[in-house]
Motif scaffolding. Sequence first.
Motif, PDB file in Angstrom:
ATOM      1  N   PRO A  52      -8.605  28.282 -37.325  1.00  0.00           N
ATOM      2  CA  PRO A  52      -8.167  29.588 -37.815  1.00  0.00           C
ATOM      3  C   PRO A  52      -7.918  29.521 -39.311  1.00  0.00           C
ATOM      4  N   ALA A  53      -7.835  30.680 -39.928  1.00  0.00           N
ATOM      5  CA  ALA A  53      -7.610  30.731 -41.373  1.00  0.00           C
ATOM      6  C   ALA A  53      -6.342  29.960 -41.724  1.00  0.00           C
ATOM      7  N   PRO A  54      -6.403  29.042 -42.699  1.00  0.00           N
ATOM      8  CA  PRO A  54      -5.231  28.239 -43.039  1.00  0.00           C
ATOM      9  C   PRO A  54      -4.187  29.069 -43.783  1.00  0.00           C
ATOM     10  N   LYS A  55      -2.930  28.796 -43.480  1.00  0.00           N
ATOM     11  CA  LYS A  55      -1.848  29.557 -44.114  1.00  0.00           C
ATOM     12  C   LYS A  55      -1.507  28.949 -45.474  1.00  0.00           C
ATOM     13  N   GLY A  56      -1.230  29.814 -46.416  1.00  0.00           N
ATOM     14  CA  GLY A  56      -0.795  29.374 -47.725  1.00  0.00           C
ATOM     15  C   GLY A  56       0.715  29.188 -47.746  1.00  0.00           C
ATOM     16  N   PRO A  57       1.256  28.929 -48.923  1.00  0.00           N
ATOM     17  CA  PRO A  57       2.703  28.679 -49.023  1.00  0.00           C
ATOM     18  C   PRO A  57       3.559  29.847 -48.526  1.00  0.00           C
ATOM     19  N   ASP A  58       3.042  31.080 -48.664  1.00  0.00           N
ATOM     20  CA  ASP A  58       3.824  32.226 -48.214  1.00  0.00           C
ATOM     21  C   ASP A  58       3.461  32.651 -46.803  1.00  0.00           C
ATOM     22  N   GLY A  59       2.695  31.815 -46.113  1.00  0.00           N
ATOM     23  CA  GLY A  59       2.330  32.133 -44.740  1.00  0.00           C
ATOM     24  C   GLY A  59       1.201  33.135 -44.602  1.00  0.00           C
ATOM     25  N   LYS A  60       0.590  33.489 -45.738  1.00  0.00           N
ATOM     26  CA  LYS A  60      -0.538  34.422 -45.661  1.00  0.00           C
ATOM     27  C   LYS A  60      -1.799  33.661 -45.240  1.00  0.00           C
ATOM     28  N   ALA A  61      -2.749  34.379 -44.650  1.00  0.00           N
ATOM     29  CA  ALA A  61      -4.016  33.738 -44.294  1.00  0.00           C
ATOM     30  C   ALA A  61      -5.097  34.791 -44.131  1.00  0.00           C
ATOM     31  N   TRP A  62      -6.182  34.589 -44.829  1.00  0.00           N
ATOM     32  CA  TRP A  62      -7.366  35.433 -44.650  1.00  0.00           C
ATOM     33  C   TRP A  62      -8.578  34.530 -44.497  1.00  0.00           C
ATOM     34  N   TYR A  63      -9.502  34.946 -43.658  1.00  0.00           N
ATOM     35  CA  TYR A  63     -10.730  34.162 -43.529  1.00  0.00           C
ATOM     36  C   TYR A  63     -11.621  34.373 -44.752  1.00  0.00           C
ATOM     37  N   VAL A 110     -22.640  30.884 -29.956  1.00  0.00           N
ATOM     38  CA  VAL A 110     -22.022  32.201 -29.812  1.00  0.00           C
ATOM     39  C   VAL A 110     -20.495  32.075 -29.710  1.00  0.00           C
ATOM     40  N   GLN A 111     -20.033  30.944 -29.128  1.00  0.00           N
ATOM     41  CA  GLN A 111     -18.591  30.716 -29.089  1.00  0.00           C
ATOM     42  C   GLN A 111     -18.015  30.594 -30.500  1.00  0.00           C
ATOM     43  N   PHE A 112     -18.739  29.845 -31.347  1.00  0.00           N
ATOM     44  CA  PHE A 112     -18.306  29.756 -32.745  1.00  0.00           C
ATOM     45  C   PHE A 112     -18.245  31.150 -33.359  1.00  0.00           C
ATOM     46  N   LEU A 113     -19.321  31.898 -33.138  1.00  0.00           N
ATOM     47  CA  LEU A 113     -19.394  33.239 -33.718  1.00  0.00           C
ATOM     48  C   LEU A 113     -18.210  34.085 -33.268  1.00  0.00           C
ATOM     49  N   LYS A 114     -17.931  34.034 -31.977  1.00  0.00           N
ATOM     50  CA  LYS A 114     -16.842  34.869 -31.462  1.00  0.00           C
ATOM     51  C   LYS A 114     -15.512  34.468 -32.081  1.00  0.00           C
ATOM     52  N   PHE A 115     -15.308  33.141 -32.222  1.00  0.00           N
ATOM     53  CA  PHE A 115     -14.064  32.695 -32.837  1.00  0.00           C
ATOM     54  C   PHE A 115     -13.964  33.195 -34.278  1.00  0.00           C
ATOM     55  N   PHE A 116     -15.066  33.000 -35.011  1.00  0.00           N
ATOM     56  CA  PHE A 116     -15.063  33.438 -36.418  1.00  0.00           C
ATOM     57  C   PHE A 116     -14.739  34.924 -36.509  1.00  0.00           C
ATOM     58  N   GLN A 117     -15.352  35.686 -35.618  1.00  0.00           N
ATOM     59  CA  GLN A 117     -15.171  37.138 -35.696  1.00  0.00           C
ATOM     60  C   GLN A 117     -13.755  37.558 -35.328  1.00  0.00           C
ATOM     61  N   SER A 118     -13.058  36.686 -34.588  1.00  0.00           N
ATOM     62  CA  SER A 118     -11.703  37.048 -34.170  1.00  0.00           C
ATOM     63  C   SER A 118     -10.681  36.802 -35.272  1.00  0.00           C
ATOM     64  N   GLN A 119     -11.097  36.179 -36.356  1.00  0.00           N
ATOM     65  CA  GLN A 119     -10.166  35.815 -37.420  1.00  0.00           C
ATOM     66  C   GLN A 119      -9.868  37.007 -38.334  1.00  0.00           C
ATOM     67  N   PRO A 120      -8.799  36.895 -39.130  1.00  0.00           N
ATOM     68  CA  PRO A 120      -8.479  38.006 -40.039  1.00  0.00           C
ATOM     69  C   PRO A 120      -9.459  38.072 -41.214  1.00  0.00           C
ATOM     70  N   TRP A 121     -10.271  39.079 -41.264  1.00  0.00           N
ATOM     71  CA  TRP A 121     -11.206  39.293 -42.373  1.00  0.00           C
ATOM     72  C   TRP A 121     -10.745  40.517 -43.147  1.00  0.00           C
TER      73      TRP A 121
END
Lengths: 329, 291, 574
Positions: free
Chosen positions: C370-381, C492-503
Motif C-alpha cells: 500500500p502507499a507508504p505513509k509519510g511523517p504526517d501519516g499521509k499517503a498517496w499512490y 489481475v490481482q496486482f492490478l486490482k490491488f493497485f486500483q484499490s489504493q488512494p490515487w
Amino acid sequence: MSQFMSAATTRVGRAQRSAHSSGGFSKRVRQLGLAMWKHRWIYLITAPTLLYYLVFKYIPLYNAQIAFKEFQPLLGIEGSPWVGLQNLEGFLNSIYFGQLMTNTIFFSGARLVLGMPIAIVLALMLHETRFAFFRNVVQTITYLPHFLSWVIMFGILLMLLSPSDGLVNEIIKSFGGEPIAFLTTPNWFRQIVIGSDIWKETGWSTILYLAALLSISPELYEAAAVDGASRLQRIWNISLPGILPVIVLVTLLRLGNILQGGFTQIFVLYSLPVYSVGDIIDTWVYRSGILDFQFSLATAVGLFKGVIGLTLIMVSNQLAKRFAGRNLY
Amino acid sequence: MKTKWREEIGFQILVNGFLLAVLIAIVVPLWRVVMTSLTPLDLYNKSGVPAFMWPWDWSFAAYKQVLQQQLFLGAALNSAVITISGTALSLALTVPLAYALSTRSLPGRNLITTLILFTFLFHPGLIPDYLLVTRLGLQNTVLAIILPPAVSVYNTLVMRAFFEGIPEEIKEAARIDGANDLQILWRIVLPLSVPILLTIGMFYAVWFWNEFFTPIIYLNDLTMQPLPVLLRNILMSARLNEYLEYDAYTVSPVATLQSASVLLTMLPMLILYPMIQRYFTRGALIGAVKE
Amino acid sequence: MNKRLNEIFKVALVVLALAVVLTACAPAATPTSAPVPTKAPAATSAPTTASSQPVAAATTAPTVVPTKASVPPTTVATEKPVDLELWAQPSVTEQGPPPADWIAYKIVREKLNINLKVVLTPTGADGEAKYNAAAAANSLPDIMQMVSASQDNRGTMVRLQKLGLLGPVTTLLPLMPERVKTHYDDPQRMKMGQVGGVQYGLVEPPPIPKREGYVIRKDWLDKLGLKPPTTLDEMFEIAKAFTEKDPDGNGKNDTYGVGGFINGVGLGDRFDFIMGGYDVPGLWDLRDPGKIQLNVRDPNYPKALAFFNKLVTAKVIDPDWPTLKRDDFRAKWKQGKFGIMWEDFSALASPSNYVTFDKNFPDGEFVALPAPKGPDGKAWYRVDTSLSTIWAVSKKAIDAGKGPAIARFLEWTATKEGYYLLGFGEEGKQYKFDKDGNIVFDGLDPKQVWTAPESQMYTQLRNNLIFTNTPQELKVRYPAYTSVKGRTVDQVQFLKFFQSQPWVAGAHLQVINPHPKAADFNRYYNENIIQFALGQKPLNDQTWADFLKGLDGIGAKDWETNAKKDLTDAGFMK
C-alpha cells in the motif's frame, strides 16, 4: 582568354557595378556570350541539377517564410498573417539562450578541433602502413561504428560507465576509488559526448581523406624518396599538402553548420542533471515543439542557424583564402 | 642504406602500433554489440551480456525473429530500391554539377556555388519540404524519398575538389583534339575519378539505406516502408511488449533485438565495402592515365 | 585499355544513362511544380468555405435518427460508396496493416457502403511529426486518433482544432447510440474532447487506469527477517538493509534497495509514491477544490525532496536512476538488482515478462504494497491521469458530408459483429467461445489464432478503437502465470490491488494548457528538482526560496492563473 573569362565570371556577381562603364558594355556582353557558348555542353548537362535545386531547395526556402508568419494551413503560406520575428522571440528570449548557444558551439567546435585531426592522422597512418591486408581490416572495422545508432551507443556507454555495474567503474572500485556517475555528472558529460562521437565517426570520416591521399601521384613520393626525404618529411611535404584542399573544404563546411550540435546523440545521452552542459539548440527546439506544432519555430530557428552559419563561412572563407590559399570558390 | 632501413622499420612499428591500438579501441565495444545480439534470453536476464561466449552457446533467436517478420523481405526489397535508385539519381545529378563547378572558366560558376552554398546553410525544415512534396503529388511514392535529398552540397563540393585535382593539361589536350566538355567528362574525368565516385556513391548509398524519417512521413502504406522503419517498429513493439497482455511476440530482450537488427543493417555495407576497397589502391588513377 | 578501365566505363555508362533518364523526367515534374507556391493554397481553402452549408444542414437532421442507425445497410447500398481514411496507432507496431482483402473491409463496404482504408501511423514523436506535416498541408484523413509524443492527446486535438482542421462531432453522436453507450457514456470524460464547449473529440475509455504500483521483493524481506514497510521511514531502513545485507545471499555487494527511472516532470511519476507520503504527489496541488497551484509551493515539498536526497546520499537507490531508460530499468529488476520499485502490473507480472524473472529467481516473489505513509501519516499512490485515446474527425470530412458515414462505421464497431471482428478476428479462426462465453483458442490453428503474430494485422484497431476493458477482455488479455515452483502469479490481482489504493483524481488536468514557454519552464523546474534530489544543489530555506523565485520569474504564477481558468472553462472548477 582566361583573363576575359574571369572578368566574365565576376561580372555575374557584380552586374550593377560594371554597368556604368557603358563603353565596353556591349563588348563584354558579347564576350560573355562567347564564353557561355563555349561551355554550352556543361550548361546542358548541369541543367537537370540546377532545376533540381530550384524545385527542391528553393521552393522550400520560399515556403520557409512561414518562419515569419503565424502559419495557418487553411490560409496557406501567402495567406497566413505576418508576425515578423515573433516566432524567434521565444528562442532569443529564452533564459537558456546563452547556454544553448555555448553548448551547441562547444560540441560542434570540439568535433571539428579534436575529431578532424584524429581522422586525418588515422588516414595518414592507414596510408603509410605497408601491410595491405592489415590496412583493409583496420579500415573496414573502424568504419563500422558509423552504423551503430545512438540508442545502441547509449547501451554500450551504460555498460562501460554505469556507476553501479559499469566496466570502468568496476576498475575504479577495484583500485579502491569511488565510482563516478559519468553520464549524469556535469563535469564528465561533455567528455563522454565528444569521446563517443570520435569513437563512432572517426573511421567513417577517414574514407574521404584516404580517397584524397590516393589521388596524390606516387611519383611525388618516389621523387622524395630519391631525394632522401624521411617518412615524416614526406607526410609533411607531400601527403598533407595533397589533402589540404579537402581539409579546408570540410572545415569550412563544418563551420557553416556550427550550430548543428548533433541532435540525436545529445537527445539519447543527456539527462536532467547534465542539461546545463548538454542542452543544445535542437534539443530545446524539440522540447518546445509540444507548443506550436513546430510549424514555425523550427523553421525560424533553422533560418537563424543559417544566418550564423553564413556569417561564419564568409569570414572563414576569407581566412582560408589568405592562409591556405584555398577557398570555396 | 642501413639507417634508412632502420628508420623505415621504426616508422612501420609506430604506424602499425597506432593502427592496432585504434583497432582494439573500436573492436572491444563492437564485440560487445555482437555478443549482445547472440546472447540467449535466459542468460541475458540472469547476468546480462557475457564478455565471451563459445559459438555453441550462441543464440540466433533475435536474428530469427527479425528475419521471420512477414514484412521483412518486402522491406529489404524496398530498401534496395530506394538505395539503388536514390544513389544512381544522386550521382547522375551530382557529377555534372561537380564537373561544372570544377571548370574554372565557366561563366556563372561563382554564382552557382553561392546559390548552392546558400541551400547548404539554410535548412527550412520539415514543413516547407512537406508542402512541396504534397503539392507535387509525390507522397506515397518512392520519389518522395529519393528526390528531395537527391543532391548533397557537401558531396558535390567534395567531388568538385577531386575533379579540380585532375591536371588541366590532360583536359586541354583533349580539347585541342576537338573533344567537347561532355566527351572530356565522359572519357577523361570520370575514368580518372573512380575512387571518389565510389566514395561519394557510398556516402549516398549509406544515407539512403539508413533513412527512416522521410519514409515515415511520406509513405502511408506500411508495405512500402524500407528496412530501417520496420526495424524501428520491431524495437518499438519489443518495448511495448512489456505492456503486452498475452504471450510475447518477442523471444528476445530489447537490447538483443536492437543489436541484431543493427548488425543486419550493416551487413550489406560490410559486403559492399571490401568490393569498393579494391579500387582504393594507390596509383590506381595515375596508372590509368599513363596508359 | 585494361580491364579496370573497362569496368570504370561500365560504371560511367550507368551513371550517364541515368542522367539521360533524369533529363527526360525532370521537365515532366516542372509543370506541376511551377504554380506551387501561389495558387494551391487558395485552391484548397476554397472548397472548404464553399461546402460549409451541408454542415448546417446536417446539424438539424440527425436528432430524429433513432437507434435503428446501427442497421442501416439496405437503405444506403444504392448510393455511391463513401471513402473513409482512418489513421490509427497500431496495436502491434511491427506487424502490418490489415491487408486489402481483409474481411472487415468487405463487410464494411457491403453493409455500410463505405470504402474504408486503415493507415497505421508511427508511434511517439515520429507519429506526431507525421500529423504535423499532414496538418500543415491540410491533408489530414477523415477520422484519426490523436497522437502525441508527450502523452498529451488532448493537446494535439486542441491545436488541430485551433487551426480549424477538425470538425465538431456533436451531430455524429446521436447517429451512434450503441457506441455512445459502450464508449462515450461518461460525460466527465467526454469533456476532455471539448474545446470551448463544443465536442471535437471522441474520448475512449482509458486503457486500464491506475495500472502501476509499489512493489517489493518478499523473498528478500523474508531472508532478512523484515516486515513489509508501511511508512517511508521503514522503507528507507529496508532499502538500507537490501543494499548492505546481501538479501540475495550471493556473497556479493551488488544489490540496491530502490530502483527506478525518471518518467515525467520533476522526479517523474515513478517516484510519486514518495511525494505522496508528504501529501504532494504530482505537479499540481489539487487539495483545495476551489484553487490550483504548483505542489512545490507546499512547505512539505522540500521535505519530500530531502527524504529522496537521503536515499541518494545513503546510496540505497540504484545510482543509474537519473539516466536510465525504461528498458534498462526492466532488465535490471529481472536481474535482481534492487528490491523496491514502482512498476506496471503487466510489465511486472504478465507471463511473458515474469517468466524471465522466475527463471532467474525461482524463489523470488514480488508483493504489492500500500502507499507508504509519510511523517504526517499521509499517503498517496500517485495522480491518476487516466489518459484516454481521443478520436477526431477532420473538418474536410464533415464538409464533404462524410459525417453520417463516419458515425455509421463507428456504430458498427460497437455492434457484436464489428466488436468481435475488429477486436478478436473471425470466430472459428482467430478465436472461439467456450460454453461460459469466454474467449478461448484451444483447438484452433496456432498460426491463425488471435495471439499469433500472423493474425495481428486483423486486429490492429483493437486497443485504440474497440476494447473497453470488459471482464471478458481482461480475462483473455491478462492471463495468470504458474511459476516454476507452482505458485500462481495473477497480474489481475496486482492490478486490482493497485486500483484499490488512494490515487489523486487528476484526469481533468489534461485540459490545462501547457506553459507558454514550456521548454524553459519545464527545464528550470525539472533541472532544479533533480539537482536538489541528487544533492548537486544544497537544499535549505534559502536555496528553496531562490528556486521558487526563479520559477515565478518565468511565469509560474501566470500559469497557475491560466490553469484555473482552463479548468473553470472546461467545467471542472467553479
